[in-house]
Design a protein around this motif. Structure first.
Motif, PDB file in Angstrom:
ATOM      1  N   LYS A 258       0.851  -1.221   0.000  1.00 55.61           N
ATOM      2  CA  LYS A 258       0.000   0.000   0.000  1.00 55.61           C
ATOM      3  C   LYS A 258       0.869   1.247   0.000  1.00 55.61           C
ATOM      4  CE  LYS A 258      -4.546  -0.957   2.050  1.00 55.61           C
ATOM      5  NZ  LYS A 258      -5.358  -0.904   3.273  1.00 55.61           N
ATOM      6  N   ILE A 259       1.900   1.214   0.834  1.00 59.45           N
ATOM      7  CA  ILE A 259       2.755   2.422   0.923  1.00 59.45           C
ATOM      8  C   ILE A 259       3.420   2.661  -0.437  1.00 59.45           C
ATOM      9  CG2 ILE A 259       4.744   3.432   2.127  1.00 59.45           C
ATOM     10  CD1 ILE A 259       3.979   1.183   4.364  1.00 59.45           C
TER      11      ILE A 259
ATOM     12  N   ALA B 297       1.090   3.884  -3.106  1.00 62.67           N
ATOM     13  CA  ALA B 297       0.706   5.289  -2.875  1.00 62.67           C
ATOM     14  C   ALA B 297       1.834   6.189  -3.383  1.00 62.67           C
ATOM     15  CB  ALA B 297       0.465   5.503  -1.383  1.00 62.67           C
ATOM     16  N   GLN B 298       3.084   5.795  -3.075  1.00 62.79           N
ATOM     17  CA  GLN B 298       4.227   6.622  -3.555  1.00 62.79           C
ATOM     18  C   GLN B 298       4.190   6.707  -5.077  1.00 62.79           C
ATOM     19  OE1 GLN B 298       7.629   4.487  -2.215  1.00 62.79           O
ATOM     20  NE2 GLN B 298       7.501   5.284  -0.096  1.00 62.79           N
TER      21      GLN B 298
ATOM     22  N   LEU C 184       1.728   6.472  -7.121  1.00 63.31           N
ATOM     23  CA  LEU C 184       0.662   7.375  -7.620  1.00 63.31           C
ATOM     24  C   LEU C 184       1.039   8.829  -7.346  1.00 63.31           C
ATOM     25  CD1 LEU C 184      -2.598   5.407  -6.691  1.00 63.31           C
ATOM     26  CD2 LEU C 184      -1.738   5.974  -8.965  1.00 63.31           C
ATOM     27  N   GLU C 185       1.539   9.062  -6.084  1.00 65.68           N
ATOM     28  CA  GLU C 185       1.899  10.449  -5.706  1.00 65.68           C
ATOM     29  C   GLU C 185       2.936  10.992  -6.685  1.00 65.68           C
ATOM     30  OE1 GLU C 185       0.499  12.503  -3.401  1.00 65.68           O
ATOM     31  OE2 GLU C 185      -0.812  10.740  -3.473  1.00 65.68           O
TER      32      GLU C 185
ATOM     33  N   ASN D  24      -6.195   7.060  -7.420  1.00 57.38           N
ATOM     34  CA  ASN D  24      -5.589   8.045  -6.491  1.00 57.38           C
ATOM     35  C   ASN D  24      -5.399   7.405  -5.108  1.00 57.38           C
ATOM     36  OD1 ASN D  24      -8.168   8.017  -5.198  1.00 57.38           O
ATOM     37  ND2 ASN D  24      -8.876   9.270  -6.948  1.00 57.38           N
ATOM     38  N   LYS D  25      -4.772   8.197  -4.252  1.00 57.62           N
ATOM     39  CA  LYS D  25      -4.286   7.692  -2.970  1.00 57.62           C
ATOM     40  C   LYS D  25      -5.438   7.178  -2.123  1.00 57.62           C
ATOM     41  CE  LYS D  25      -1.093   9.292   0.697  1.00 57.62           C
ATOM     42  NZ  LYS D  25      -1.961   8.584   1.623  1.00 57.62           N
ATOM     43  N   ASP D  26      -6.532   7.958  -2.040  1.00 55.77           N
ATOM     44  CA  ASP D  26      -7.543   7.505  -1.069  1.00 55.77           C
ATOM     45  C   ASP D  26      -8.279   6.257  -1.589  1.00 55.77           C
ATOM     46  OD1 ASP D  26      -8.896   8.723  -3.062  1.00 55.77           O
ATOM     47  OD2 ASP D  26      -9.155  10.616  -1.936  1.00 55.77           O
TER      48      ASP D  26
ATOM     49  N   LEU E  82      -6.842   3.933  -2.702  1.00 55.44           N
ATOM     50  CA  LEU E  82      -5.967   2.821  -2.292  1.00 55.44           C
ATOM     51  C   LEU E  82      -6.355   2.297  -0.916  1.00 55.44           C
ATOM     52  CD1 LEU E  82      -2.306   3.628  -3.439  1.00 55.44           C
ATOM     53  CD2 LEU E  82      -3.622   1.539  -3.833  1.00 55.44           C
TER      54      LEU E  82
END
Lengths: 662, 389, 129, 564
Positions: D216-217, D220-221, D223-224, D250-252, D254
């Motif tokens: 997940k982390i 997220a990176q 995508l960011e 997007n992040k959320d 995820l």
């Protein structure tokens, strides 16, 4: 709705004898889509074809089925007939009810039932035929002749006479082939070199003919009209442009131990050599195995003595790729290997020789300078025995099952020449049958018997026993007088069988030309197309297709040349329309088909495809119809069934399978 | 009410099979499907859910409509024979029976489908109370009471007894037929015959039991024995325990607010569909295991000597489902995905006074290769509804 | 004559020879060691059998002159195997004469040093069947 | 040999050699029985296995294919491809129970008229001795023959019930009595082993949770940082066991990302669609999924540059049908807790605990190895999950048990060789038994196309079963030809391209062991043409699109089966 016409041929009694053709026609009428069916004695005859043409016009047929002989025989005939009636020639299907039905079945009812099934399969297929128009491909106006013997030379001359460029590729350093090794030729007894050399010179000087001697064909690709051939020009180590052909290098060359192939190994030649005096091109070749310079790096005499300093040790093999429209195979023949024939003691005694070796001995340029002498002690032989059919007409694996055709004539010729030049020499010939057919041939043989008193004994030699005294005891039988014949001979000449050139199979595979178990190239049709190979664009000239003598070879060469000229004179060639095509809606662009295509006819492009209004960019296969030969490998490799073959489409074959299994 | 001990079930099945064809859950290499009762078959009445519903008995996956053949020139058309003999479908659960009712509204409303009608009339449906509802079941959300499945007769296995009670005339006639066969075979000694006629109302509310107090029980030696009271009590208690279990199952409390007749107009264009459809493989498993899917396609097949026109199930998920002459109006998989759930939860209820076309059997939940299903769609819109409002 | 055809067919069967394969080249006779002693030569055996003339074969001396060295079988280009034919005819003659052939003891006395090795080998080979 | 039996024999003859050979046999009047009917094809490579299957299905008793001698082909390489295809096809036909004398390949040149007629005579004799062919048309009872509802109106007699009716006496409380687990050789090829299996390395249950966190982390990176426009992974379902593949933009979004022991779906196939979208797609691939990605790359269906692959560790994936098969139902919300070798399940009928291996997907028991074939980065460890067929114990760690009951799985090493244990078991059956086994299995098929649509090798834009190139664009479970042969034709289409990812068996609603067909082809290819694993590396050439001069002749199938 398809409107099909079915025509059932009697072929005289060939079909009607075993098959109830009327019943087949009647069953045809009941088939779906059939609106007209008729049986007739000879469909391939003029009246038969007019019957088809009238029926097409009258019943407005969209497709016809002819139940007759094999499509390989008359498919083109019926297609042309359909075309003359305005119907697309590819809307014709043939049901083979002769070779594959009437000729191989005895029971009339069983054969009729099978004929009906084959007819049904053809009708099922023709209903799904689509009209095809033959594509067109260009023709390279250049021919290639593989083999530089009399067959190759004559073919090349005849082709160049029509104004087309020809290349001859000859493996040995000079053209001339087997004929150049002969002394005299039958039936006119004129000297072989005298009639051959002018042709060789003519070929060399003809501006349309290019000679590639000491060269071999490495790879052939492409198809009729568009062959691409890679030729390897082996390094001669002599600069052809500089060499004057003075021959000094051959005299001075210190290495003299190589056996001369031209003289069948009866004597030796120097490392730098030309096969025979009248060699064309008269440029020597360095045989690297036996040349001291190449083996040890010391010698170099030839480059020192050569005024034209034409010797070039650094010369390397050169590969060239040339495009041709047609290829003629003229690879000639060789004598079979006689090691297994120990009963004649060929490998034990030097005085047991083959007829070709005798030719070299009788030849002025030969190892004995034209004097007939025994190879063991050089004395003139007083008693000579000829043995016919050595290895020919023989069912076991030592020899060949066929008759080599030319031995009876050349043995009669050699016997006559010996008796003429050395009247005191006694000549006996053991034979099974004397086969000298045709114009002046039997008269020629009778002259040998009656005028030159050659003893012909109908019987065979059981054993040849070389004695310490040098005599050869020939033990044979005379089955006319039932006499045991024992002749103390000085020399025994074996009329050995001939077989095609060793490389014939390799070349046939390269050309994808079909070849039989005796390594003779198979002709397209034994009677009607003897000089063409089934592979389009490949022609056969000379003994590569079967045993034949020089007159027949020259005639065949002319015929092959005529076929080549017929091909090269066309600007556009009708190419096979039954090619593959890919349906872009279904093609995934996974390039599986490209890997199985032997002709590299498939390429890929990304294009916008409109699938019922949805426009998407996709990678799709594209078939180059000119290159595609319609083998169909791609249609089966393609998982999505996008690739299909016109003329033999998936649905057509499935329809045939259904009709056959119904 | 017929009571028969569970180890006598073989004879019961034989009795039915002797009179008519019997279709019931059978197991084939670990998979339970409705199948014909014949020798060598492994009957699995305990299995809760079959892979395919019993819809097949009335609306088979592939059925010949008619065939035409041609000898020489004349053409003959022979329509397929309608079902003319009675057959019994034993062990249909509440969700499947509700599925039949959904299909009835489609096939029996004008124009009536002759094939389906013949099968429905000749078919005797014997429902069965669910004993072990799965967590994927959510029939309660659609008002289906799994303890009162309905059908012509209802069977329930409690302890070592199998109770069958008729729900309507057809059911009664069926039970009488069985009991005759059972008596003639002088079979079960404790086989109790009880006349109760219950009617199952349309909207699935609690059934009204019209009980005839005359109890007959048929004993082995021909005399009738009364059904004792504690059997009835055991039956009622068992059904009560099943209902308590359904409360605890996670999906049973699914709310259908915002669907059916009160679906908002903009649901069709909601962007949520775009997200929901993505993993769908367009394979058609959900439609073929669903008890209420009723779409079919008609095709011809050349059998060699004759041509047969048959109909076979079709799936709205297939890419060529609505392929027409000009093309396919539904070009993207999103449209097809949306159509499936809108039909189940919106279009069908609007045309059939509120009855949903889903019965909550949960087969699509169990069998979807990528775990997409109707519950996720409902919950997704429910969540989206909460966020916007 | 009819019994002749049967015997000839039996001979063909025993010897496994198909006389039609012979192209009359005479090589078998040429290779025959016992050529001079034979009245009917090996190649003639093949054509006599084909013509059905069994009597002259049965009376011919060649049956006993043939050494059984199988040179003719070895040399025949058409694989006709005339040697086996001669054996077969000899077997037919012996069979017709009933069983007064020599017993094993009589044979053992005849074997002396001068008897050529080849004769013994071919005798044993011939009676192998 | 039944008297009066007239076999139907179809002969496919290539136009250049064998058809000419047939003509020569004709012109030299060398007779052979009239039951042979010849169909002319341009080359032996034109004969599509579908034609042969069609012939058998339509009632042919024998099919013979003649072509030019290898090396003499008019199209130079045609017969080499035909030789490989026919060998594999004959081996498959033998596998499903068509006696293997029924199909034959013979190389006949244009000059061999005698050989042609002699071959035909021999073949007809062989077929007559074999008698009538087992009708392939009832390999899969479809449509009106569907076993479920053939209410045959003709014969009506009662049948004694053979199978015992299984009823669950105890209804309440601790859940239903489990019907005995017979070894059904597909979904669960493992007999529930004894609980005290050998110990494993570190605790795997928590392993997957740790991996999920780091995934997940990292995602997220990605995508960011804009490195990936979207992420393809799994989204949490209603319960623990139904994660669904999903794109996260997007992040959320995820937040709903999940990676647990039930993420069995192979995400490679979605990358075909992702290749069409702009921007890079990050995708989470298990080791076996990477083989499929490699194969799709070989076929230009995915774009490597637009893909960022995260190779995720895998400890063997579980499936709910595995749990259900053991009678565990009524699972409460997040009632499933997976530890290393056990699964604890809280159900409304009480708590249950079962062996982890018993719920594991069949493919994980014979895992091809935990090495990712293509990746940009790796997250999380894997654990060897191979299980020895028969013992039920994990091969990797358990000490080799000498008393292995299942002789077929004699070789006790890694799970890789166990892959073909089931195929070998079936090969040992008699032809009749094999046909019955497959007829029984395939008759359950409801033709829902799930196996085709999930298969990464079956990625055609328009499948041949949807087009009408072959005959009937039939749809659902109905009569026409290719419906009956659907599974075998599909197996042939993916032969040489199938990476044995096991998805087809995972998704089949009727639990038919479809992987057996693919594994049979892989086993044959390995034995005949050398070890080949599709997708092992991108760009590898499938064995069906290459050949060697010394390939085995199709008759090898007959000799081989004589052996066992």
């Amino acid at each position: 709705m398809p409107r099909i016409g079915v025509f059932v041929c009697h072929c005289g009694t060939n079909i009607a004898g075993t098959i109830d053709v009327a019943k087949v026609a009647e069953m045809a009428a009941a088939e779906q889509g059939v609106v007209f069916s008729k049986d007739y004695q000879y469909m391939c005859s003029q009246t038969g074809q007019t019957l088809i043409i009238d029926a097409i016009k009258e019943y407005k047929l969209t497709g016809i089925v002819v139940c007759s002989c094999s499509p390989r025989m008359h498919e083109t005939t019926f297609r042309n007939a359909a075309q003359r009636a305005g119907l697309n020639p590819y809307m014709v299907e043939i049901a083979n009810i002769r070779e594959q039905c009437s000729w191989i079945h005895k029971d009339r009812e069983e054969a009729t039932e099978k004929a009906v099934i084959l007819m049904r399969a053809a009708v099922a297929k023709v209903c799904l035929n689509t009209p095809l128009t033959a594509g067109e491909s260009g023709v390279t106006k250049r021919a290639l002749v593989i083999g530089g013997g009399i067959a190759g030379i004559q073919t090349a001359l005849d082709i160049s006479a029509a104004g087309f460029k020809v290349d001859i590729v000859e493996k040995t350093p000079s053209i001339g082939g087997r004929m150049s090794q002969l002394d005299k030729t039958f039936p006119t007894l004129d000297c072989s070199a005298c009639i051959l050399t002018p042709k060789m010179v003519e070929a060399a000087s003809d501006e349309n003919i290019t000679l590639y001697t000491y060269s071999e064909v490495e790879k052939v690709s492409g198809f009729v009209g568009n062959f691409k051939v890679d030729i390897r020009k082996k390094a001669r180590s002599v600069r052809a442009d500089k060499c004057t052909g003075c021959g000094v290098c051959q005299e001075k060359c210190p290495s003299k131990k190589a056996p001369s192939e031209f003289n069948r190994g009866l004597n030796n030649r120097s490392a730098i050599y030309t096969p025979f005096a009248q060699a064309i091109p008269n440029v020597p070749v360095i045989d690297r195995e036996n040349c001291i310079k190449f083996q040890t790096g010391k010698c170099g005499v030839c480059s020192k003595v050569c005024q034209a300093n034409a010797i070039d040790y650094e010369q390397e093999d050169e590969m060239i790729t040339v495009e041709y429209g047609a290829i003629v195979v003229a690879t000639g023949f060789d004598v079979i290997n006689l090691d297994k024939y120990d009963e004649y003691a060929y490998s034990k005694s030097k005085d047991v020789i083959t007829s070709l070796e005798l030719e070299r001995i009788m030849n002025a340029a030969g190892p004995t300078g034209g004097h007939l002498e025994r190879l063991s002690d050089g004395k003139a032989p007083k008693e000579i025995v000829f043995i016919q059919c050595v290895g020919s007409r023989c069912a076991d694996e030592r020899g060949k099952s066929y008759c080599s055709k030319i031995c009876c004539m050349y043995t009669a010729k050699q016997a006559m020449l010996i008796r003429d030049k050395y009247p005191d020499t006694n000549v006996t010939v053991f034979y099974i049958d004397i086969r000298t057919p045709g114009k002046n041939f039997d008269e020629f043989y009778r002259r040998a018997v009656e005028d030159y008193n050659v003893h012909y004994i109908k019987g065979q030699v059981g054993k040849v026993l070389p004695e310490s005294s040098g005599k050869l005891i020939v033990v044979g039988s005379d089955i006319i007088d039932a006499r045991h014949v024992i002749i103390p001979a000085d020399m025994v000449v074996l009329a050995a069988a001939i077989e095609p050139n060793k490389d014939a199979r390799k070349i046939a595979t390269m050309l994808t030309a079909s070849i039989d178990n005796n390594n003779f190239l198979t002709e397209a049709h034994a009677k009607l197309r003897p000089v063409e190979s089934p592979t389009a664009g490949i022609f056969l000239s000379g003994v590569c297709q079967g045993p034949r003598d020089i007159p027949e070879t020259v005639a065949m060469a002319g015929s092959a040349a005529a076929k080549v000229i017929g091909l090269l004179s066309k600007d556009r060639l009708k190419s096979n329309p039954c090619t593959a095509h890919s349906d872009e809606l279904m093609c995934n662009g996974c390039s599986t088909c490209e890997k199985v295509c032997p002709y590299g006819a498939i390429s890929y492009e990304t294009k916008i495809v409109n699938d019922h209004g949805v426009k998407k960019e996709r990678r799709v296969a594209v078939v180059n119809a000119a290159l595609c030969q319609g083998c169909g490998a791609c249609t089966v490799a393609c998982p999505s069934g996008a690739m299909d073959l016109s003329g033999f489409s998936n649905r057509q074959i499935i329809a045939e399978v259904d009709a056959v299994c119904r | 009410m017929l009571k028969i001990s569970t180890d006598r079930i073989n004879e019961l099945m034989d009795a039915i099979a002797s009179k008519m064809d019997l279709i019931l859950p059978v197991e084939n290499n670990g998979q339970v499907n409705f199948g014909i009762y014949e020798s060598g078959v492994r009957v699995r009445l305990d299995a809760l859910k079959t892979v395919k519903s019993a819809k097949d008995a009335f609306f088979p996956q592939s059925e010949t409509l008619y065939s035409c053949s041609k000898d020489l020139k004349n053409l003959s058309v022979t329509p397929a024979k309608l079902m003319d003999r009675p057959f019994a479908v034993f062990g249909m659960k509440g969700c499947d029976i509700r599925g039949l009712e959904v299909l009835d509204r489609v096939f029996l409303s004008d124009p009536v489908d002759g094939f389906y009608k013949a099968r429905r009339e000749n078919g005797i449906v014997i429902g069965m109370v669910c004993n072990t509802p799965w967590e994927s079941c959510f029939c309660k959300a659609f008002g289906v009471d799994c303890t009162e499945p309905g059908g012509d007769a209802t069977a329930c296995v409690v302890g070592d007894g199998l109770f069958i009670e008729a729900n309507n005339e057809k059911g009664k006639a069926f039970l009488e037929m069985i009991s005759e066969v059972l008596i003639s075979e002088t079979l079960a000694d404790n086989c109790i015959m009880r006349d109760t006629v219950e009617t199952v109302s349309k909207d699935g509310t609690e059934k009204t039991a019209l009980e005839d107090d005359k109890e007959q029980s048929v004993s082995k030696d021909g005399t009738e024995k009364t059904a004792d009271a504690d059997d009835m009590e055991k039956l009622r208690a068992h059904k009560e325990s099943i209902r308590r279990i359904t409360e605890k199952l996670p999906l049973m409390s699914l709310s259908l607010k915002g669907w059916g007749t009160e679906t908002p107009k903009d649901r069709f264009d909601s962007p949520l569909w775009e997200k929901l459809y993505k993993p769908c493989l367009a394979c058609g498993t959900c439609t073929f295991v669903c008890p209420t899917c009723q779409c079919y396609d008609i095709k011809d097949h050349d059998d060699g000597d004759s041509v047969r026109r048959y109909r076979c199930w079709d799936s709205c998920m297939y890419s060529d489902f609505t392929l027409m002459a000009h093309g396919n109006p539904r070009t993207s998989q999103m449209q097809r995905f949306r159509q499936r759930f809108m039909h189940k939860l919106v279009y069908y209820p609007q045309n059939n006074d509120g009855i949903f076309s889903c019965t909550g059997c949960g087969r699509c939940i169990d069998k979807c290769p990528q775990s997409l299903n109707i519950v996720k769609v409902i919950k997704a819109f429910e969540k989206e509804g909460k966020e916007n409002v | 004559m009819s019994s002749n055809i049967e015997t000839i067919n039996i001979i063909k069967e025993i010897s496994g020879v198909n006389p039609l394969r012979c192209m009359k080249c005479g090589k078998c006779t040429a290779s025959c060691m016992a050529y001079d002693e034979m009245d009917i030569k090996p190649h003639q055996f093949v054509s006599y059998i084909e013509r059905g003339d069994l009597e002259s074969l049965m009376l011919s001396e060649s049956l006993y002159k043939c050494l059984g060295c199988f040179a003719c079988v070895e040399r025949c280009p058409r694989n006709v195997q005339p040697g086996k034919l001669i054996d077969a005819v000899r077997q037919t003659v012996i069979r017709q004469r009933g069983a007064e052939g020599m017993t094993t003891e009589e044979i053992r006395q005849l074997i002396t040093q001068e008897v050529p090795q080849q004769l013994l080998v071919s005798a044993f080979r011939r009676n192998r069947r | 040999m039944q008297i009066g039996f007239r076999p139907k024999i179809v002969a496919f003859c290539c136009n250049w050699c064998s058809y000419a050979g047939a003509d020569l046999a004709g012109s030299s009047r060398l007779s052979y029985p009239a039951d042979v009917k010849i169909i002319r094809v341009p080359c032996s490579c034109r004969v599509n296995p579908m034609f042969i299957l069609r012939a058998f299905e339509k009632g042919a008793d024998g099919v013979i294919m003649c072509g030019c001698h290898p090396g003499d082909c008019h199209y130079s390489t045609g017969n080499f491809y035909a030789r490989r295809r026919m060998t594999l096809l004959f081996s498959m036909l033998d596998f499903i129970g068509v006696e293997n004398g029924r199909c034959r390949v013979e190389w006949v040149s244009a000059a061999e008229g005698a050989k042609f007629s002699q071959t035909m005579n021999e073949f007809v004799e062989k077929i007559c001795s074999l008698g009538e062919n087992v009708r392939l048309s009832n390999l899969r009872k479809t449509g009106s023959q569907q076993t479920a509802f053939t209410i045959n109106t003709e014969k009506r007699e009662t049948h004694r019930l053979v199978g015992a009716v299984v009823t669950d006496a105890s209804w309440t409380g601790e859940g239903s009595k489990v019907s005995e687990k017979e070894e059904n050789g597909n979904q669960m090829s493992v007999v529930t082993g004894d609980p005290e299996a050998g110990q494993y390395e570190p605790e795997c249950g928590s392993q997957t949770a740790k991996t999920e966190e780091s995934l997940k982390i990292r995602l997220a990176q990605l995508l960011e940082s804009g490195k990936a426009a979207r992420v393809l992974g799994w989204k949490k379902g209603e319960t623990d066991y139904d994660p669904e593949p999903a794109f996260f933009e997007n992040k959320d979004e995820l937040g709903a990302f999940v990676y647990n022991d039930f993420c069995g779906a192979n995400l490679s196939k979605y990358m075909i669609e992702a290749a069409g979208l702009d921007g890079v797609t990050a995708v989470v691939l298990k080791p076996c999924d990477t083989y499929s990605f490699n194969q799709l790359m070989t076929e230009h269906r995915v774009v490597r540059e637009k893909t960022y692959i995260i190779g995720v560790g895998c400890c063997g994936k579980l499936s709910i049908s595995g749990i259900r098969a053991q009678g565990v139902t009524g699972i409460e919300e997040n009632g499933i807790e997976v530890t290393d070798d056990r699964i604890k399940i809280k159900t409304v009928y009480g708590d249950r605990e079962i062996e982890r291996n018993s719920a594991m997907l069949e493919r994980c028991g014979v895992c091809k190895g935990k090495e990712h074939r293509i990746f940009d980065e790796l997250i999380g460890e894997s654990r060897d999950t191979t299980i020895c067929a028969g013992t039920g114990k994990a091969c990797g760690s358990a000490a080799p048990d000498s008393t292995v009951s299942n002789a077929a799985a004699g070789r006790e090493n890694s799970g890789k060789d166990q892959r073909f244990a089931e195929v070998e078991r079936i090969e040992k059956l008699s032809a009749k038994e094999r046909f019955e086994y497959f007829s029984n299995e395939l008759s359950r098929c409801i033709r829902c196309n799930a196996c085709r649509n999930v298969c990464p090798a079956c990625s055609c834009i328009k499948c041949v079963f949807d087009g009408n190139q072959f005959d009937e664009a039939a749809k659902a479970n109905s009569e026409p030809f290719e419906e009956k042969m659907f599974h075998i034709i599909r197996a042939f289409h993916v032969a040489g391209r199938c990476t044995d990812c096991g998805e087809c068996s995972r998704v089949c609603p009727q639990n038919i062991p479809l992987h057996l067909f693919n594994r049979k082809f892989i086993k044959d290819i390995n034995e005949l043409y050398g070890e080949y694993c599709a997708g092992y590396e991108a760009g590898s050439v499938s064995p069906l699109t290459r050949f060697t001069m010394q390939d085995a002749e199709p008759s090898v199938v007959t000799e081989r089966s004589k052996g066992c």
